[in-house]
Design a protein around this motif. Structure first.
Motif, PDB file in Angstrom:
ATOM      1  N   MET A  25     -17.078 -22.960  25.462  1.00  0.00           N
ATOM      2  CA  MET A  25     -16.639 -23.603  24.118  1.00  0.00           C
ATOM      3  C   MET A  25     -16.945 -25.338  24.779  1.00  0.00           C
ATOM      4  O   MET A  25     -15.861 -26.294  24.712  1.00  0.00           O
ATOM      5  N   ASP A  26     -17.794 -25.692  25.247  1.00  0.00           N
ATOM      6  CA  ASP A  26     -18.774 -26.620  25.878  1.00  0.00           C
ATOM      7  C   ASP A  26     -17.368 -27.392  26.801  1.00  0.00           C
ATOM      8  O   ASP A  26     -17.292 -28.718  26.468  1.00  0.00           O
ATOM      9  N   SER A  27     -16.502 -26.443  27.199  1.00  0.00           N
ATOM     10  CA  SER A  27     -15.163 -27.450  28.495  1.00  0.00           C
ATOM     11  C   SER A  27     -15.979 -27.322  29.439  1.00  0.00           C
ATOM     12  O   SER A  27     -16.616 -26.307  30.369  1.00  0.00           O
ATOM     13  N   SER A  28     -15.477 -28.231  30.551  1.00  0.00           N
ATOM     14  CA  SER A  28     -15.748 -28.584  31.891  1.00  0.00           C
ATOM     15  C   SER A  28     -15.146 -27.990  32.581  1.00  0.00           C
ATOM     16  O   SER A  28     -15.548 -27.706  33.731  1.00  0.00           O
ATOM     17  N   ASP A  29     -14.397 -27.448  31.988  1.00  0.00           N
ATOM     18  CA  ASP A  29     -13.119 -26.238  33.180  1.00  0.00           C
ATOM     19  C   ASP A  29     -13.433 -25.085  33.224  1.00  0.00           C
ATOM     20  O   ASP A  29     -13.791 -24.566  34.285  1.00  0.00           O
ATOM     21  N   VAL A  30     -14.454 -24.640  32.773  1.00  0.00           N
ATOM     22  CA  VAL A  30     -15.328 -23.418  32.764  1.00  0.00           C
ATOM     23  C   VAL A  30     -16.747 -23.526  31.948  1.00  0.00           C
ATOM     24  O   VAL A  30     -16.890 -23.931  30.772  1.00  0.00           O
ATOM     25  N   VAL A  31     -17.570 -23.713  32.472  1.00  0.00           N
ATOM     26  CA  VAL A  31     -18.678 -23.697  32.724  1.00  0.00           C
ATOM     27  C   VAL A  31     -19.397 -22.617  32.988  1.00  0.00           C
ATOM     28  O   VAL A  31     -19.250 -21.803  33.676  1.00  0.00           O
ATOM     29  N   GLU A  32     -20.744 -22.229  32.138  1.00  0.00           N
ATOM     30  CA  GLU A  32     -22.256 -20.888  32.387  1.00  0.00           C
ATOM     31  C   GLU A  32     -22.596 -21.333  33.878  1.00  0.00           C
ATOM     32  O   GLU A  32     -23.004 -22.449  34.342  1.00  0.00           O
ATOM     33  N   ILE A  33     -22.861 -20.056  34.448  1.00  0.00           N
ATOM     34  CA  ILE A  33     -23.360 -20.923  35.501  1.00  0.00           C
ATOM     35  C   ILE A  33     -24.718 -19.974  35.980  1.00  0.00           C
ATOM     36  O   ILE A  33     -26.270 -20.210  36.813  1.00  0.00           O
ATOM     37  N   TRP A  34     -24.840 -18.668  35.770  1.00  0.00           N
ATOM     38  CA  TRP A  34     -25.708 -17.454  35.562  1.00  0.00           C
ATOM     39  C   TRP A  34     -26.135 -16.327  34.333  1.00  0.00           C
ATOM     40  O   TRP A  34     -25.099 -15.643  33.611  1.00  0.00           O
ATOM     41  N   ASN A  35     -27.290 -16.060  33.966  1.00  0.00           N
ATOM     42  CA  ASN A  35     -27.742 -15.888  32.735  1.00  0.00           C
ATOM     43  C   ASN A  35     -28.132 -15.120  33.201  1.00  0.00           C
ATOM     44  O   ASN A  35     -29.865 -14.970  33.692  1.00  0.00           O
ATOM     45  N   LEU A  36     -28.062 -13.453  32.676  1.00  0.00           N
ATOM     46  CA  LEU A  36     -28.874 -12.381  32.947  1.00  0.00           C
ATOM     47  C   LEU A  36     -29.498 -11.409  32.005  1.00  0.00           C
ATOM     48  O   LEU A  36     -28.476 -11.206  30.746  1.00  0.00           O
ATOM     49  N   VAL A  37     -30.860 -11.845  31.386  1.00  0.00           N
ATOM     50  CA  VAL A  37     -31.333 -11.335  30.294  1.00  0.00           C
ATOM     51  C   VAL A  37     -32.036 -10.442  30.382  1.00  0.00           C
ATOM     52  O   VAL A  37     -32.508  -9.576  31.650  1.00  0.00           O
ATOM     53  N   PHE A  38     -31.760  -9.095  29.625  1.00  0.00           N
ATOM     54  CA  PHE A  38     -32.602  -7.896  29.114  1.00  0.00           C
ATOM     55  C   PHE A  38     -33.579  -7.500  28.405  1.00  0.00           C
ATOM     56  O   PHE A  38     -33.863  -7.391  27.015  1.00  0.00           O
ATOM     57  N   MET A  39     -34.925  -8.142  28.909  1.00  0.00           N
ATOM     58  CA  MET A  39     -36.391  -8.324  28.113  1.00  0.00           C
ATOM     59  C   MET A  39     -36.247  -6.977  27.171  1.00  0.00           C
ATOM     60  O   MET A  39     -36.524  -6.388  28.430  1.00  0.00           O
ATOM     61  N   GLN A  40     -35.746  -6.702  26.429  1.00  0.00           N
ATOM     62  CA  GLN A  40     -36.514  -5.504  25.817  1.00  0.00           C
ATOM     63  C   GLN A  40     -36.960  -4.887  24.470  1.00  0.00           C
ATOM     64  O   GLN A  40     -37.449  -4.896  23.784  1.00  0.00           O
ATOM     65  N   TYR A  41     -37.375  -7.027  23.678  1.00  0.00           N
ATOM     66  CA  TYR A  41     -38.381  -7.269  22.106  1.00  0.00           C
ATOM     67  C   TYR A  41     -39.257  -8.653  21.716  1.00  0.00           C
ATOM     68  O   TYR A  41     -39.152  -8.514  23.216  1.00  0.00           O
ATOM     69  N   ASN A  42     -40.111  -8.150  21.550  1.00  0.00           N
ATOM     70  CA  ASN A  42     -40.821  -9.416  21.279  1.00  0.00           C
ATOM     71  C   ASN A  42     -40.838  -9.517  19.867  1.00  0.00           C
ATOM     72  O   ASN A  42     -40.958  -8.865  18.991  1.00  0.00           O
ATOM     73  N   ARG A  43     -40.114 -10.663  19.707  1.00  0.00           N
ATOM     74  CA  ARG A  43     -40.150 -11.254  18.571  1.00  0.00           C
ATOM     75  C   ARG A  43     -41.640 -12.015  17.282  1.00  0.00           C
ATOM     76  O   ARG A  43     -41.812 -13.408  18.719  1.00  0.00           O
ATOM     77  N   PHE A  44     -41.618 -11.218  16.255  1.00  0.00           N
ATOM     78  CA  PHE A  44     -43.201 -11.922  15.570  1.00  0.00           C
ATOM     79  C   PHE A  44     -42.412 -13.115  14.337  1.00  0.00           C
ATOM     80  O   PHE A  44     -42.683 -13.662  14.350  1.00  0.00           O
ATOM     81  N   GLU A  45     -41.205 -11.992  13.689  1.00  0.00           N
ATOM     82  CA  GLU A  45     -40.479 -13.496  13.290  1.00  0.00           C
ATOM     83  C   GLU A  45     -39.314 -13.770  13.283  1.00  0.00           C
ATOM     84  O   GLU A  45     -39.030 -13.152  13.973  1.00  0.00           O
ATOM     85  N   ILE A  46     -39.059 -14.058  12.457  1.00  0.00           N
ATOM     86  CA  ILE A  46     -37.510 -14.761  13.376  1.00  0.00           C
ATOM     87  C   ILE A  46     -36.275 -13.112  12.109  1.00  0.00           C
ATOM     88  O   ILE A  46     -35.507 -13.123  13.570  1.00  0.00           O
ATOM     89  N   LEU A  47     -36.333 -12.627  11.330  1.00  0.00           N
ATOM     90  CA  LEU A  47     -36.054 -11.574  11.460  1.00  0.00           C
ATOM     91  C   LEU A  47     -36.957  -9.691  11.717  1.00  0.00           C
ATOM     92  O   LEU A  47     -36.980  -8.598  10.999  1.00  0.00           O
ATOM     93  N   PHE A  48     -37.812  -9.691  12.084  1.00  0.00           N
ATOM     94  CA  PHE A  48     -38.543  -9.201  13.147  1.00  0.00           C
ATOM     95  C   PHE A  48     -38.966  -8.926  14.191  1.00  0.00           C
ATOM     96  O   PHE A  48     -39.473  -9.942  14.340  1.00  0.00           O
ATOM     97  N   LEU A  49     -38.489  -7.805  15.092  1.00  0.00           N
ATOM     98  CA  LEU A  49     -38.448  -7.873  16.504  1.00  0.00           C
ATOM     99  C   LEU A  49     -39.090  -6.202  17.103  1.00  0.00           C
ATOM    100  O   LEU A  49     -38.217  -5.718  15.647  1.00  0.00           O
ATOM    101  N   ARG A  50     -40.136  -6.228  18.157  1.00  0.00           N
ATOM    102  CA  ARG A  50     -40.672  -4.795  18.011  1.00  0.00           C
ATOM    103  C   ARG A  50     -40.292  -4.740  19.330  1.00  0.00           C
ATOM    104  O   ARG A  50     -40.021  -5.252  20.477  1.00  0.00           O
TER     105      ARG A  50
END
Length: 295
Positions: free
Chosen positions: A226-251
């Motif tokens: 919610m863009d609040s300074s009281d609760v802040v994102e510190i770490w993002n764990l991304v699981f790379m599973q796809y390759n995006r070719f177009e906005i609505l096309f993932l392989r």
């Protein structure tokens, strides 16, 4: 003037009380790298330049830790090259986010945690470990090494997207539950917050984020993302599973990979007990110099 001074003194006392496990930024960085190197057999790879080596990589500047590893995600690494041997990697990448998909310029000056230039701590798996090991290591590092209390942490996961035929990431939710996180601290979000890609095309995947609650009174869930300074994102764990070719096309990618990003500035502030990244040794010397020069 007296009231202002008293307010500043009280704030300093509160910060000092919170900062039992405060570290200089160089130690925050060092502990991160040593944890993955020494305890989980990761190879340290230096930060790449903030200027991409080749044009046409989708961004004018290096805007994330994943940029230099893009050939690995796509299976386009020449056999026999140094990168072809990468399985587990740890690094600290210098990033600039001005323009492009992940432009932070509009947020700078309006909150306490966004910057156009920042440093991203990351651990990587290229076809080796995946979700369970990644989540387990992240939780262990934050709570056992940096000593952050579990009750202050919130965990988000991808709730799916019907237009792309992407199912909810129930696996990540289940992993956090099995690691002992209460269900009330595990929250679902959509494409905007919990599906990550470098640009409009290229490697992408669902992610699970870890947020820190500065308030600590059990009401932080409603402030996540919610863009609040009281609760802040510190770490993002991304699981790379796809390759995006177009906005609505993932392989689907041939192999699954892990791409994580932990903000050095944000974690340094959290460990100091401060909501502001500017209240750290990464910024205070700059402000002191400006004060000295400008009187």
């Amino acid at each position: 003037m007296f009231r202002v001074r008293q307010k500043l003194i009280r704030r300093a006392v509160v910060n000092q009380t919170r900062s039992r496990h405060a570290y200089p930024s160089k130690d925050v960085r060092r502990l991160f790298i040593e944890y993955f190197q020494n305890q989980h057999d990761h190879l340290f790879v230096p930060s790449s330049s903030v200027i991409p080596q080749r044009k046409g990589e989708g961004t004018y500047f290096t805007n994330a830790g994943m940029n230099q590893f893009k050939p690995l995600f796509l299976g386009a690494v020449p056999p026999g090259s140094l990168m072809a041997n990468y399985k587990r990697v740890v690094n600290s990448q210098k990033c600039i986010r001005v323009g492009g998909k992940h432009n932070d310029l509009d947020d700078v000056g309006h909150d306490l945690s966004h910057h156009t230039f920042f440093e991203m701590l990351g651990n990587w798996s290229f076809g080796d470990y995946f979700k369970r090991e990644s989540c387990k290591m992240a939780l262990e590092l934050l709570t056992d090494v940096y000593k952050l209390p579990r009750e202050r942490l919130y965990f988000t996961y991808f709730h799916g997207d019907a237009t792309l035929n992407l199912p909810p990431d129930i696996e990540s939710q289940t992993i956090w539950l099995e690691l002992g996180i209460p269900e009330s601290q595990i929250l679902p979000f959509g494409m905007k917050d919990n599906f990550w890609d470098m640009g409009d095309t290229g490697p992408c995947g669902p992610c699970t984020e870890i947020h820190y609650d500065h308030i600590g009174e059990g009401g932080g869930a409603k402030l996540v993302n919610m863009d609040s300074s009281d609760v802040v994102e510190i770490w993002n764990l991304v699981f790379m599973q796809y390759n995006r070719f177009e906005i609505l096309f993932l392989r689907p990618l041939a192999n699954h990979h892990v791409d994580t990003g932990l903000g050095l500035e944000r974690l340094t502030a959290v460990l100091k007990g401060s909501k502001s990244n500017y209240d750290t040794d990464l910024f205070s010397p700059l402000f002191e110099t400006i004060h000295d020069v400008s009187n």
